[in-house]
Design an enzyme around this catalytic site. Structure first.
Site, PDB file in Angstrom:
ATOM      1  N   ARG A 157     -30.353   4.099  -7.075  1.00  0.00           N
ATOM      2  CA  ARG A 157     -31.146   4.594  -8.207  1.00  0.00           C
ATOM      3  C   ARG A 157     -32.441   3.802  -8.330  1.00  0.00           C
ATOM      4  O   ARG A 157     -32.435   2.568  -8.439  1.00  0.00           O
ATOM      5  CB  ARG A 157     -30.356   4.509  -9.510  1.00  0.00           C
ATOM      6  CG  ARG A 157     -31.196   4.908 -10.726  1.00  0.00           C
ATOM      7  CD  ARG A 157     -30.364   5.063 -11.975  1.00  0.00           C
ATOM      8  NE  ARG A 157     -31.172   5.123 -13.175  1.00  0.00           N
ATOM      9  CZ  ARG A 157     -31.926   6.156 -13.558  1.00  0.00           C
ATOM     10  NH1 ARG A 157     -31.960   7.242 -12.816  1.00  0.00           N
ATOM     11  NH2 ARG A 157     -32.636   6.114 -14.677  1.00  0.00           N
TER      12      ARG A 157
ATOM     13  N   GLU B 199     -32.318  -4.821 -25.020  1.00  0.00           N
ATOM     14  CA  GLU B 199     -32.734  -5.329 -23.713  1.00  0.00           C
ATOM     15  C   GLU B 199     -33.942  -6.249 -23.816  1.00  0.00           C
ATOM     16  O   GLU B 199     -34.143  -7.117 -22.970  1.00  0.00           O
ATOM     17  CB  GLU B 199     -33.082  -4.169 -22.778  1.00  0.00           C
ATOM     18  CG  GLU B 199     -31.891  -3.308 -22.399  1.00  0.00           C
ATOM     19  CD  GLU B 199     -32.322  -2.081 -21.625  1.00  0.00           C
ATOM     20  OE1 GLU B 199     -33.475  -2.072 -21.141  1.00  0.00           O
ATOM     21  OE2 GLU B 199     -31.525  -1.142 -21.504  1.00  0.00           O
TER      22      GLU B 199
ATOM     23  N   HIS C  59     -20.925   9.558 -19.169  1.00  0.00           N
ATOM     24  CA  HIS C  59     -21.154   8.921 -17.873  1.00  0.00           C
ATOM     25  C   HIS C  59     -20.098   9.310 -16.844  1.00  0.00           C
ATOM     26  O   HIS C  59     -20.232   8.985 -15.670  1.00  0.00           O
ATOM     27  CB  HIS C  59     -21.191   7.404 -18.037  1.00  0.00           C
ATOM     28  CG  HIS C  59     -22.254   6.945 -18.992  1.00  0.00           C
ATOM     29  ND1 HIS C  59     -23.598   7.066 -18.716  1.00  0.00           N
ATOM     30  CD2 HIS C  59     -22.180   6.392 -20.231  1.00  0.00           C
ATOM     31  CE1 HIS C  59     -24.298   6.602 -19.736  1.00  0.00           C
ATOM     32  NE2 HIS C  59     -23.467   6.186 -20.662  1.00  0.00           N
TER      33      HIS C  59
ATOM     34  N   GLU D 113     -36.838   4.488   1.573  1.00  0.00           N
ATOM     35  CA  GLU D 113     -36.000   4.786   2.731  1.00  0.00           C
ATOM     36  C   GLU D 113     -34.542   4.385   2.516  1.00  0.00           C
ATOM     37  O   GLU D 113     -33.621   5.094   2.952  1.00  0.00           O
ATOM     38  CB  GLU D 113     -36.555   4.079   3.970  1.00  0.00           C
ATOM     39  CG  GLU D 113     -37.895   4.596   4.455  1.00  0.00           C
ATOM     40  CD  GLU D 113     -39.087   3.854   3.850  1.00  0.00           C
ATOM     41  OE1 GLU D 113     -40.171   3.864   4.468  1.00  0.00           O
ATOM     42  OE2 GLU D 113     -38.920   3.257   2.762  1.00  0.00           O
TER      43      GLU D 113
ATOM     44  N   HIS E  45     -31.185   6.550 -31.514  1.00  0.00           N
ATOM     45  CA  HIS E  45     -30.026   6.418 -30.617  1.00  0.00           C
ATOM     46  C   HIS E  45     -30.148   5.120 -29.839  1.00  0.00           C
ATOM     47  O   HIS E  45     -31.231   4.742 -29.394  1.00  0.00           O
ATOM     48  CB  HIS E  45     -29.950   7.591 -29.642  1.00  0.00           C
ATOM     49  CG  HIS E  45     -28.859   7.419 -28.626  1.00  0.00           C
ATOM     50  ND1 HIS E  45     -27.534   7.451 -28.967  1.00  0.00           N
ATOM     51  CD2 HIS E  45     -28.901   7.175 -27.291  1.00  0.00           C
ATOM     52  CE1 HIS E  45     -26.802   7.253 -27.885  1.00  0.00           C
ATOM     53  NE2 HIS E  45     -27.605   7.071 -26.860  1.00  0.00           N
TER      54      HIS E  45
ATOM     55  N   GLY F 247     -29.660  14.659 -27.197  1.00  0.00           N
ATOM     56  CA  GLY F 247     -31.002  15.152 -26.885  1.00  0.00           C
ATOM     57  C   GLY F 247     -31.111  15.988 -25.638  1.00  0.00           C
ATOM     58  O   GLY F 247     -31.516  17.142 -25.682  1.00  0.00           O
ATOM     59  N   SER F 248     -30.749  15.420 -24.480  1.00  0.00           N
ATOM     60  CA  SER F 248     -30.983  16.129 -23.223  1.00  0.00           C
ATOM     61  C   SER F 248     -29.774  16.952 -22.816  1.00  0.00           C
ATOM     62  O   SER F 248     -28.635  16.608 -23.123  1.00  0.00           O
ATOM     63  CB  SER F 248     -31.331  15.137 -22.117  1.00  0.00           C
ATOM     64  OG  SER F 248     -30.273  14.228 -21.898  1.00  0.00           O
TER      65      SER F 248
END
Length: 764
Positions: free
Chosen positions: A519, A609, A698, A17, A645, A436-437
C-alpha cells in the site's frame, strides 16, 4: 574526509515496482514463477538504489533498508523472532511464511499493525511471550551484502536495534516485562553482527529511535550493558536516533561503547550542542541535517553554517546524513512532469536528497566554491520561497490574524443545540447512518481514469458520478438508514481530493510513499497559504439531498488530518497552516449550510497521530489541533449538526481533547475491541452524542443482526440511549456492494430491535 551517507532509501521503486510485483505474487498464488519474478524485482531495485547513492557521491551504500513488506518484520526474521503461533522454522523461513505473518493465513490472523512512531508508515507489531526465543534466522541480509559488494559498493548495514525491537512489541501470555527478553535477544544480534564482520562489513547502523521517547529508567539502564555485550566481535556500530531531540539521553548515548552516534537535527537542532560538548574522541557523530520526512529543498548555505563549527571541532569524525531514513519521502523529482518549474525548484525527493548530503560533505571538505552550482541553485530557491506571492497570500494572513476566541465556539452549548437539532430532524432513538464512503467500484475507477486521460469529457464524468450518487442513495433508502451520505464516488482520496481544490496545495503525479506492504499513498504538498476559491462539495451534497427527504450529511476531511497526511511547508508553524486549512473548511461548512445541508461531518482520523512523541509537547499540540477543528466547524447555526469520525486503537488519554472538539456527534472504531474502547467512558463522561462502530469494515466478513444487536446492547451499558448512534466502524470504500448490502441491512434490523426496548426512555 567527512563521510556522507543516508540512513535508508525508499524501497518501493520510482514507479512503485515493488508494489506491483508484490501484488502479482499474491494474485498468482505465490507460484514458483511469481516468486522468481518478485525476487528479481527486489534485486533490481536494490541495485538501482545503491547506484543512485553511488552516483550521488555518498561514501557508502546502505544495505538492509530493503524489506519485502516491513523492516521490523524483516528484523524479526533475521533474529528468529517471528510469532511462535505461526510455527515457522526461523532458519528455513520462506517468502510465503514471511507474508503469512504479515497478512495472515488460513490458520492464523495477521500480525497487528500500527504507526511507526509519529510517521504515516505502519510496522508489524512483534509478539512476545515467556516462551519467545531468538536465534539464527534468514540469510537475506547477507545475500544483500554480497550483492552490494559484487557490484563494487562499500556496504553499511542497517538494522532495527534490540531495544527498539523489544519496545515496539506487545507482551502476551503473561509476559510481565518485554525487557526480560533482552538477555535472549542480545546473543542473536551478537551472532548476526559477527557474521556481518566476517562478510567484510565495516559499519553497521543500529536504529534506536526509542531514545526520542520518554523512556522509562529501566530501559535507559538496559542500554549500556546490552551494547557492551554486542560490541566484541562486531563491526563498528553507529547507533542512530531520530524523530526528536534526544539531548536528555546525551550522556548515556555518549557513554555507549560504540563507534558512533547519529542525531536528527531537523527534529532537534538544539541538541547538537549537547552532543558536541565533550564528545568522545573515539566516536563519529552523524548529523542528520537533510530532512528525511519532507519534500523541501535543503537550504545548503544555512546547513553549511550550522555544520562548519562542528567540523572544526570534530574534523573527519563528523558525518553528514539525512535526518532519518528516506523511506518517508517520494523517490525522484524527475518523475514529476506536471509540476511547474518554479515549484519543482523548491523540492527535493529521495534521489535529490542524496545529492544534498554529498554536496554538504564536499563543501566542508573542499570549500563552497567546489560545489557552487548546487549551493547557488539552493540559495535562489530558498530566496524565492521566502518572497513568492504564490506562497504568501496577504488575505489569508489577515484572516488568520483576525481570528478570535468567539470564532472557535458554537453560538450555543450542546444541550441547546441538541434540542434544536431534535426539533429539525425528528430522528428515532438509536439513529442509523454510515461514515461516508461507499465501494469504489470498477465502474467508478474506469470513469475516473477515462476522465484523467481525456477520453471522457467533464460533463460525461459528472453524469457518471451522479449516477453513482443515485445508486448510493437508493441503496441506503432500501436499507432503511435514517441519515444518508452521497457515497464519495468522485473522491480518489480523502485528502488529495480536497488538496486539488484548495489554493496552496499541489498534487504530484508520482510522489508515492509506502504506508505498509504494497500500500502506497501520495500525500499532497502544502506549499503556500491555503485558500478556498469556490465550494468543493456543495454540488454533490445538494444533488444527493435532492433525491431524498431524509437528511444527507456533507462530508469533509478535517484540518488536522489534511495536515497530517500531507507534506507540509516548513517555513511557518504547523499550527498556522492548520488554521489556514480550518478557515477554508469553515467557508465550506457555511456554503453547505446555505445550500440546505443540515448535517456536516468533519472527519479527524489523524488527530491522535499528530501527538508529539514527548509528553511535554502534547498539550500545545492538542490546544491548536482542537482550535483548528473548532474554527472549521463552529460557524454554523445551532440546528446544523456537526459530526466527526475518528479511528483509533486507543484514545483514553486524549478524551478531554476529543470532548473539547464539541462536535454534536462523534463516531469511533470499536468493533474489533468488542466495545472495550468504550471503557474509557466509564471514568470520563463524554457530553455529546456518540456512534461506536458496530460493524468491522476492515474484514470481508459480514456480521448478522444478532451479532450487531449484542454490540449495541454493550454500547448501551456505557452510553445513554438518547445519545447513542448506530454506524459501521469506518467508511466502506474498500468493501464490495454485496458485503455492504448484507451488513447494513443487518445493522438497521438490529437497531430497530433494540430501539423497541429503549424508545420509552428517550425524550421526544
Amino acid at each position: 574526509m567527512t563521510t556522507a551517507h543516508i540512513l535508508g532509501f525508499p524501497r518501493i521503486g520510482a514507479q512503485r515496482e515493488l508494489k506491483f510485483a508484490l501484488e502479482r505474487y499474491w494474485r498468482d498464488g505465490a507460484s514458483a514463477d511469481a516468486e522468481r519474478a518478485l525476487v528479481d524485482t527486489g534485486r533490481a531495485l536494490r541495485a538501482a538504489h545503491w547506484q543512485t547513492q553511488r552516483d550521488a557521491g555518498l561514501d557508502c551504500v546502505t544495505v538492509g533498508d530493503f524489506a519485502w513488506y516491513d523492516h521490523v518484520l524483516t528484523t524479526l526474521a533475521h533474529v528468529g523472532g517471528l510469532p511462535r503461533r505461526f510455527g515457522f522454522d526461523a532458519r528455513a523461513l520462506t517468502l510465503a511464511d514471511y507474508f503469512a505473518a504479515a497478512r495472515g493465513n488460513a490458520a492464523q490472523p495477521a500480525m497487528e499493525m500500527t504507526k511507526w512512531f509519529d510517521t504515516n508508515y505502519h510496522y508489524l507489531v512483534p509478539e512476545y511471550s515467556p516462551a519467545t526465543t531468538f536465534g539464527p534466522g534468514v540469510e537475506w541480509l547477507f545475500d544483500e551484502v554480497r550483492e552490494a559488494r559484487a557490484l563494487g559498493h562499500r556496504p553499511k548495514a542497517a538494522l532495527v536495534g534490540p531495544l527498539t525491537l523489544l519496545w515496539l512489541g506487545k507482551a502476551r501470555d503473561g509476559l510481565a516485562d518485554r525487557l526480560e527478553l533482552l538477555p535472549r535477544l542480545v546473543p542473536a544480534y551478537r551472532a548476526l553482527l559477527a557474521r556481518l564482520r566476517e562478510a567484510g562489513v565495516d559499519w553497521v547502523q543500529i536504529d534506536e529511535p526509542i531514545f526520542a521517547l520518554d523512556l522509562p529508567a529501566a530501559w535507559r539502564d538496559a542500554a549500556r550493558p546490552a551494547y557492551e555485550a554486542l560490541v566484541p566481535g562486531a563491526p563498528k556500530l553507529l547507533v542512530a536516533t531520530y524523530f526528536d531531540d534526544v539531548s536528555e539521553h546525551a550522556a548515556l548515548l555518549k557513554a555507549l561503547p560504540v563507534a558512533g552516534l547519529h542525531v536528527d537535527l531537523v527534529r532537534g537542532d538544539a541538541q547538537l550542542d549537547a552532543f558536541v560538548a565533550d564528545y568522545p574522541a573515539d566516536k563519529v557523530l552523524s548529523c542528520g541535517i537533510v530532512d528525511g520526512r519532507n519534500v523541501w529543498r535543503n537550504d545548503l548555505d544555512r546547513s553549511l553554517a550550522r555544520l562548519a563549527p562542528v567540523h572544526e571541532t570534530l574534523g573527519e569524525r563528523l558525518w553528514i546524513a539525512t535526518s532519518c531514513s528516506l523511506l518517508h519521502a517520494p523517490v525522484d523529482l524527475a518523475h514529476e512532469p506536471k509540476l511547474d518549474d518554479e515549484l519543482k525548484a523548491w523540492l527535493a525527493f529521495a534521489v535529490q536528497k542524496t545529492r544534498e548530503v554529498a554536496a554538504l560533505r564536499d563543501a566542508l571538505a573542499k570549500g563552497r566554491a567546489a560545489v557552487a552550482a548546487e549551493f547557488d541553485a539552493a540559495a535562489v530557491a530558498a530566496a524565492a520561497r521566502r518572497t513568492s506571492a504564490r506562497i504568501h497570500n496577504p488575505l489569508v494572513k489577515r484572516r488568520v490574524a483576525a481570528l478570535t476566541d468567539a470564532d472557535a465556539r458554537r453560538a450555543s452549548a450542546y444541550p441547546a443545540r441538541a434540542a434544536a437539532q431534535r426539533a429539525r430532524f425528528d430522528l428515532p432513538p438509536l439513529p442509523t447512518t454510515t461514515i461516508g464512503s461507499f465501494p469504489q467500484t470498477p465502474e467508478i475507477r474506469r470513469a475516473r481514469a477515462a476522465f484523467r486521460q481525456g477520453v471522457l469529457d467533464h460533463l460525461g464524468y459528472l453524469e457518471a458520478m451522479r449516477e453513482q450518487v443515485r445508486i448510493a442513495i437508493d441503496k441506503q433508502l432500501s436499507y432503511g438508514l435514517d441519515v444518508l451520505v452521497h457515497g464519495e464516488a468522485e473522491r480518489n482520496d480523502m485528502v488529495e481530493y480536497f488538496g486539488e481544490l484548495m489554493w496552496g496545495f499541489a498534487i504530484t503525479s508520482n510522489g508515492w510513499v509506502q504506508s505498509y506492504g504494497s500500500r502506497c499513498v501520495k500525500p499532497p504538498l502544502v506549499y503556500g497559504d491555503v485558500y478556498l476559491p469556490e465550494p468543493m462539495t456543495v454540488g454533490w451534497a445538494s444533488y444527493a439531498q435532492s433525491l431524498t427527504t431524509k437528511p444527507v450529511k456533507g462530508m469533509l476531511t478535517g484540518p488536522v488530518t489534511m495536515l497530517q497526511w500531507s507534506f507540509v511547508r516548513d517555513d511557518q508553524p504547523r499550527a498556522t497552516t492548520a488554521l489556514q486549512i480550518a478557515l477554508a473548511l469553515r467557508q465550506e461548512t457555511l456554503d453547505l449550510e446555505k445550500a440546505g445541508i443540515g448535517m456536516i461531518q468533519v472527519d479527524e482520523p489523524a488527530l491522535r497521530e499528530g501527538l508529539p512523541l514527548k509528553a511535554r509537547d502534547r498539550a500545545e499540540y492538542l490546544d491548536w489541533a482542537v482550535r483548528a477543528f473548532r474554527i472549521a466547524a463552529s460557524g454554523v447555526a445551532d440546528d446544523t449538526q456537526i459530526h466527526t469520525h475518528m479511528c483509533y486503537s486507543e484514545f483514553g488519554d486524549i478524551l478531554p481533547s476529543i470532548a473539547a472538539l464539541d462536535a454534536d456527534v462523534i463516531s469511533i472504531e470499536t468493533t474489533r475491541s468488542n466495545m472495550e474502547l468504550l471503557d474509557a467512558f466509564e471514568t470520563f463522561e463524554y457530553p455529546n452524542e456518540i456512534g461506536p462502530g458496530v460493524y468491522d469494515i476492515h474484514s470481508p466478513r459480514v456480521p448478522d443482526a444478532d451479532e450487531i444487536e449484542r454490540l449495541i446492547l454493550l454500547a448501551l451499558e456505557r452510553i445513554p440511549a438518547q445519545r447513542l448512534w448506530v454506524n459501521p466502524d469506518c467508511g466502506l470504500k474498500t468493501r464490495e456492494w454485496r458485503q455492504v448490502d448484507a451488513a447494513l441491512a443487518a445493522m438497521v434490523d438490529a437497531a430497530k430491535r433494540v430501539r423497541q426496548t429503549v424508545e420509552q426512555a428517550v425524550p421526544a
